[in-house]
Design a protein around this motif. Sequence first.
Motif, mmCIF file in Angstrom:
data_model
loop_
_atom_site.group_PDB
_atom_site.id
_atom_site.type_symbol
_atom_site.label_atom_id
_atom_site.label_comp_id
_atom_site.label_asym_id
_atom_site.label_seq_id
_atom_site.Cartn_x
_atom_site.Cartn_y
_atom_site.Cartn_z
ATOM 1 N N SER A 31 0.837 -1.254 0.012
ATOM 2 C CA SER A 31 -0.128 -0.118 -0.021
ATOM 3 C C SER A 31 0.847 1.046 0.062
ATOM 4 N N ILE A 32 0.288 2.365 -0.629
ATOM 5 C CA ILE A 32 1.131 3.657 -0.267
ATOM 6 C C ILE A 32 0.254 4.489 0.696
ATOM 7 N N ASP A 33 -0.609 3.925 1.408
ATOM 8 C CA ASP A 33 -1.462 4.533 2.336
ATOM 9 C C ASP A 33 -0.662 4.420 3.528
ATOM 10 N N LYS A 34 -0.703 5.436 4.547
ATOM 11 C CA LYS A 34 0.185 5.388 5.735
ATOM 12 C C LYS A 34 -0.588 4.235 6.779
ATOM 13 N N GLN A 35 0.188 3.649 7.513
ATOM 14 C CA GLN A 35 -0.195 2.572 8.369
ATOM 15 C C GLN A 35 -1.075 3.567 9.723
ATOM 16 N N ASP A 36 -2.318 2.876 9.839
ATOM 17 C CA ASP A 36 -2.951 3.276 10.757
ATOM 18 C C ASP A 36 -3.640 2.278 11.887
ATOM 19 N N SER A 37 -4.387 2.551 12.823
ATOM 20 C CA SER A 37 -4.774 1.480 13.685
ATOM 21 C C SER A 37 -5.571 0.534 12.777
ATOM 22 N N VAL A 38 -6.631 0.994 11.659
ATOM 23 C CA VAL A 38 -7.353 0.121 10.983
ATOM 24 C C VAL A 38 -7.003 0.347 9.355
ATOM 25 N N SER A 39 -6.178 -0.774 8.983
ATOM 26 C CA SER A 39 -5.809 -0.754 7.624
ATOM 27 C C SER A 39 -6.362 -1.983 6.916
ATOM 28 N N LEU A 40 -7.272 -1.950 5.675
ATOM 29 C CA LEU A 40 -7.704 -2.681 5.096
ATOM 30 C C LEU A 40 -6.959 -3.090 3.894
ATOM 31 N N CYS A 41 -6.938 -4.172 3.633
ATOM 32 C CA CYS A 41 -6.297 -4.495 2.124
ATOM 33 C C CYS A 41 -7.636 -4.534 1.102
ATOM 34 N N PRO A 42 -7.157 -4.308 -0.181
ATOM 35 C CA PRO A 42 -8.397 -3.855 -1.411
ATOM 36 C C PRO A 42 -9.216 -4.529 -0.946
ATOM 37 N N ALA A 43 -9.391 -5.945 -0.861
ATOM 38 C CA ALA A 43 -10.417 -6.966 -1.020
ATOM 39 C C ALA A 43 -11.263 -6.521 0.334
ATOM 40 N N CYS A 44 -10.790 -6.533 1.325
ATOM 41 C CA CYS A 44 -11.660 -6.041 2.497
ATOM 42 C C CYS A 44 -12.339 -4.809 2.587
ATOM 43 N N ARG A 45 -11.212 -3.862 1.933
ATOM 44 C CA ARG A 45 -11.968 -2.580 1.620
ATOM 45 C C ARG A 45 -13.136 -2.666 0.762
ATOM 46 N N PHE A 46 -12.705 -3.276 -0.154
ATOM 47 C CA PHE A 46 -14.371 -3.404 -1.238
ATOM 48 C C PHE A 46 -15.642 -4.128 -0.535
ATOM 49 N N ARG A 47 -15.365 -5.059 0.340
ATOM 50 C CA ARG A 47 -16.420 -5.882 1.034
ATOM 51 C C ARG A 47 -16.917 -4.716 2.210
ATOM 52 N N GLN A 48 -16.085 -4.014 2.599
ATOM 53 C CA GLN A 48 -16.821 -2.742 3.613
ATOM 54 C C GLN A 48 -17.486 -2.065 2.940
ATOM 55 N N GLN A 49 -16.890 -1.497 1.857
ATOM 56 C CA GLN A 49 -17.675 -0.473 1.019
ATOM 57 C C GLN A 49 -18.932 -0.811 0.481
ATOM 58 N N MET A 102 -20.679 -5.687 2.642
ATOM 59 C CA MET A 102 -20.305 -7.105 2.774
ATOM 60 C C MET A 102 -19.576 -7.531 4.145
ATOM 61 N N PRO A 103 -19.774 -8.725 4.626
ATOM 62 C CA PRO A 103 -19.152 -9.209 5.857
ATOM 63 C C PRO A 103 -17.542 -9.104 5.410
ATOM 64 N N LEU A 104 -16.913 -8.899 6.659
ATOM 65 C CA LEU A 104 -15.298 -8.951 6.570
ATOM 66 C C LEU A 104 -15.019 -10.393 7.203
ATOM 67 N N TYR A 105 -14.019 -11.071 6.559
ATOM 68 C CA TYR A 105 -13.736 -12.236 7.104
ATOM 69 C C TYR A 105 -12.080 -12.476 7.671
ATOM 70 N N LYS A 106 -11.864 -12.972 8.585
ATOM 71 C CA LYS A 106 -10.365 -13.541 8.891
ATOM 72 C C LYS A 106 -10.443 -14.825 8.421
ATOM 73 N N ILE A 107 -9.092 -15.117 7.918
ATOM 74 C CA ILE A 107 -8.765 -16.313 7.493
ATOM 75 C C ILE A 107 -8.909 -17.431 8.069
ATOM 76 N N GLY A 108 -9.840 -18.273 7.657
ATOM 77 C CA GLY A 108 -10.177 -19.486 8.381
ATOM 78 C C GLY A 108 -11.165 -19.325 9.655
ATOM 79 N N GLN A 109 -11.826 -18.036 9.552
ATOM 80 C CA GLN A 109 -12.914 -17.790 10.991
ATOM 81 C C GLN A 109 -14.117 -17.463 10.147
#
Length: 288
Positions: free
Chosen positions: A256-274, A277-284
């Motif tokens: 990422s070129i975005d600065k690290q903060d307390s809540v950093s979402l990868c592109p896939a999770c950001r898409f789901r949030q926008q 859609m539910p966000l998933y942890k791997i295997g959970q």
Amino acid sequence: MYISADCVRQKYQWANCKRCAAVCHLNAIKVTPTITLDSNVCDECGQCVENCPFTAIVGTAPSYNIRNNILYEDNQPAPLLEKLLLLRADGINEVCVKSSDSDWFSAVQQANQVLCDNKQLLFKVTIAESVVEEIQYSKRAFLHFSTLTLSAKARESRSFSDLSKAYPEYQFYRIALDHHQCTLCGICAVYCHQNCIQFTDTKVVINSQSCDGCQLCQDVCQLKALELTKEMRDLTVIEYPVSQQVCSACHQLYRSIDKQDSVSLCPACRFRQQNNMPLYKIGQQALS
């Protein structure tokens, strides 16, 4: 005069270029959504030929009445801003217009304002009711005339597309990157035919010096992370550092070129949030 298959709107349905239609004073060019040219309306003034960043319009570029480094107004549409800037760089130092109410006068005033803002020499403007001894130079004759009267440095920049060569310390478009939206997919760099955008493992570099405003980078970006603005200004090369981060939702590494903060979402999770859609942890299960 006709529009060839090199037109980006013919190639890509998502392309939004309207450069030719924007300068057509007779509205002979229509956006429907492809570009069409009505030859029954077109007077072949040639301004669309000069303004196309892909040389997709087949025809003759405008010719101008020039003598002793003076540009004389004639009955054709006023030169485009970029053309006037190129002529000024080529040594044309004066413009003779028919009146202060003409489109030519307004165009030269606009060019002088841009030149003044960037600390360049201005055009001298004179007003005459009739142009004295008009000499019509064809494009080839104009090149020959310029070769005889201009410096070697000025002779290098002969066409509209060479504007950046005439002003190497300036840029004519600003490419703004929204680093919060960019996912580093690199598709903008793929379609940039001037190589203004470069991606490496450690940074993203934007150099707008050779940008011709085709806006393919802006059009192809689905996340609208790029914005193109027309403005002449000192050249500024912008570098965005790329870092590796951990997604706070799925806990996967991503670049990422975005600065690290307390809540950093990868592109896939950001898409789901926008898209609610539910966000998933791997295997959970989905996060609440």
